[in-house]
Design a protein around this motif. Structure first.
Motif, PDB file in Angstrom:
ATOM      1  N   PRO A 152       4.120   0.492   3.433  1.00 15.49           N
ATOM      2  CA  PRO A 152       4.092  -0.698   4.218  1.00 15.49           C
ATOM      3  C   PRO A 152       3.838  -1.829   2.887  1.00 15.49           C
ATOM      4  O   PRO A 152       3.299  -1.697   1.905  1.00 15.49           O
ATOM      5  CB  PRO A 152       2.975  -0.963   4.937  1.00 15.49           C
ATOM      6  N   SER A 153       4.619  -2.798   3.119  1.00 12.81           N
ATOM      7  CA  SER A 153       4.619  -4.102   2.237  1.00 12.81           C
ATOM      8  C   SER A 153       4.967  -5.475   2.780  1.00 12.81           C
ATOM      9  O   SER A 153       5.432  -5.384   4.055  1.00 12.81           O
ATOM     10  CB  SER A 153       5.809  -3.811   0.971  1.00 12.81           C
ATOM     11  N   VAL A 158       8.529  -8.055   5.937  1.00 12.07           N
ATOM     12  CA  VAL A 158       7.490  -6.951   6.065  1.00 12.07           C
ATOM     13  C   VAL A 158       8.177  -5.763   6.321  1.00 12.07           C
ATOM     14  O   VAL A 158       9.508  -5.510   7.090  1.00 12.07           O
ATOM     15  CB  VAL A 158       6.855  -7.387   7.710  1.00 12.07           C
ATOM     16  N   ARG A 159       7.912  -4.693   5.810  1.00  7.62           N
ATOM     17  CA  ARG A 159       8.826  -3.542   5.804  1.00  7.62           C
ATOM     18  C   ARG A 159       7.873  -2.118   5.646  1.00  7.62           C
ATOM     19  O   ARG A 159       6.771  -2.313   5.039  1.00  7.62           O
ATOM     20  CB  ARG A 159       9.714  -3.436   4.940  1.00  7.62           C
ATOM     21  N   ALA A 184       0.860  -1.016  -0.035  1.00  7.62           N
ATOM     22  CA  ALA A 184      -0.001   0.037  -0.008  1.00  7.62           C
ATOM     23  C   ALA A 184       0.817   1.141  -0.142  1.00  7.62           C
ATOM     24  O   ALA A 184       1.832   1.214   0.375  1.00  7.62           O
ATOM     25  CB  ALA A 184      -0.802  -0.036   1.244  1.00  7.62           C
ATOM     26  N   ARG A 185       0.434   2.351  -0.757  1.00  8.01           N
ATOM     27  CA  ARG A 185       1.266   3.627  -0.559  1.00  8.01           C
ATOM     28  C   ARG A 185       0.333   4.677  -0.266  1.00  8.01           C
ATOM     29  O   ARG A 185      -0.757   4.893  -0.912  1.00  8.01           O
ATOM     30  CB  ARG A 185       2.066   3.940  -2.089  1.00  8.01           C
ATOM     31  N   PHE A 186       0.659   5.329   0.797  1.00  7.27           N
ATOM     32  CA  PHE A 186      -0.029   6.472   1.432  1.00  7.27           C
ATOM     33  C   PHE A 186       0.646   7.744   1.168  1.00  7.27           C
ATOM     34  O   PHE A 186       1.600   8.154   1.615  1.00  7.27           O
ATOM     35  CB  PHE A 186      -0.087   6.303   2.983  1.00  7.27           C
ATOM     36  N   HIS A 187       0.004   8.619   0.359  1.00  6.77           N
ATOM     37  CA  HIS A 187       0.737   9.939  -0.198  1.00  6.77           C
ATOM     38  C   HIS A 187       0.144  11.153   0.477  1.00  6.77           C
ATOM     39  O   HIS A 187      -0.969  10.976   0.830  1.00  6.77           O
ATOM     40  CB  HIS A 187       0.367  10.017  -1.799  1.00  6.77           C
TER      41      HIS A 187
END
Length: 187
Positions: free
Chosen positions: A104-105, A127-128, A88-91
């Protein structure tokens, strides 16, 4: 004079909307890595190809998948691994064309490694959480940069009846680990 003001207003509005992320946009990006070292007769090399694609479910959030391949050699011993994952990418928009993000991935890997004349099975879990930034060069192309991460990984190697596990975790937010990339957006 009215035409000039109207034209300038249209240009200003179109510039402001130049590279704004929209719900439904598709981002295609990824990582390619090549490394080779020779230190006092110990030769190490690696290659990785990790493409990612995601869809924006809102103007600030994208969800996507990761598929990839990694290979490496260490003193003549070779390993191959395939990776599958999600991110997911939160901008957070900062100024025109510039966004900060938090990504997070979760990635799973499977493959094999040559060990003592035979092949060992490898399974991994990673997990990162990585911070980064995006700058849009045009509505369809952007430069990405991320640095550091908070991560946890576990790798299990099974060779015959012997199974070993390696766990790693860490936090690195300094600028010594910078990744640069290019993203393509389908609108």
């Amino acid at each position: 004079m009215k035409k000039l003001i109207f034209t300038m207003a249209i240009l200003l509005v179109s510039t402001m909307a130049f590279a704004q992320i929209q719900k439904g946009d598709i981002q295609i990006t990824g990582n390619v890595g090549i490394q080779k070292t020779n230190n006092s007769g110990t030769e190490t090399s690696s290659f990785s190809l990790l493409p990612k694609a995601g869809v924006f479910v809102s103007e600030t959030t994208s969800l996507g998948g990761i598929v990839g391949y990694t290979s490496g050699k260490f003193n003549g011993s070779k390993s191959d691994r395939f990776n599958l994952g999600a991110y997911a990418r939160f901008h957070k928009p900062m100024v025109e064309n510039f966004y900060l993000y938090l990504e997070p991935s979760l990635t799973f890997g499977f493959g094999n490694r040559e060990v003592g004349g035979g092949d060992a099975d490898i399974n991994s879990f990673d997990v990162r959480l990585a911070p980064g930034m995006t700058y849009f060069l045009s509505p369809k192309f952007a430069l990405d940069m991320n640095w550091g991460m908070l991560n946890y990984s576990k790798e299990t190697t099974k060779f015959g009846n012997v199974e070993t596990e390696n766990e790693n975790y860490g936090l690195n937010l300094n600028m010594s680990n910078i990744n640069l990339g290019v993203s393509f957006y389908i609108r």
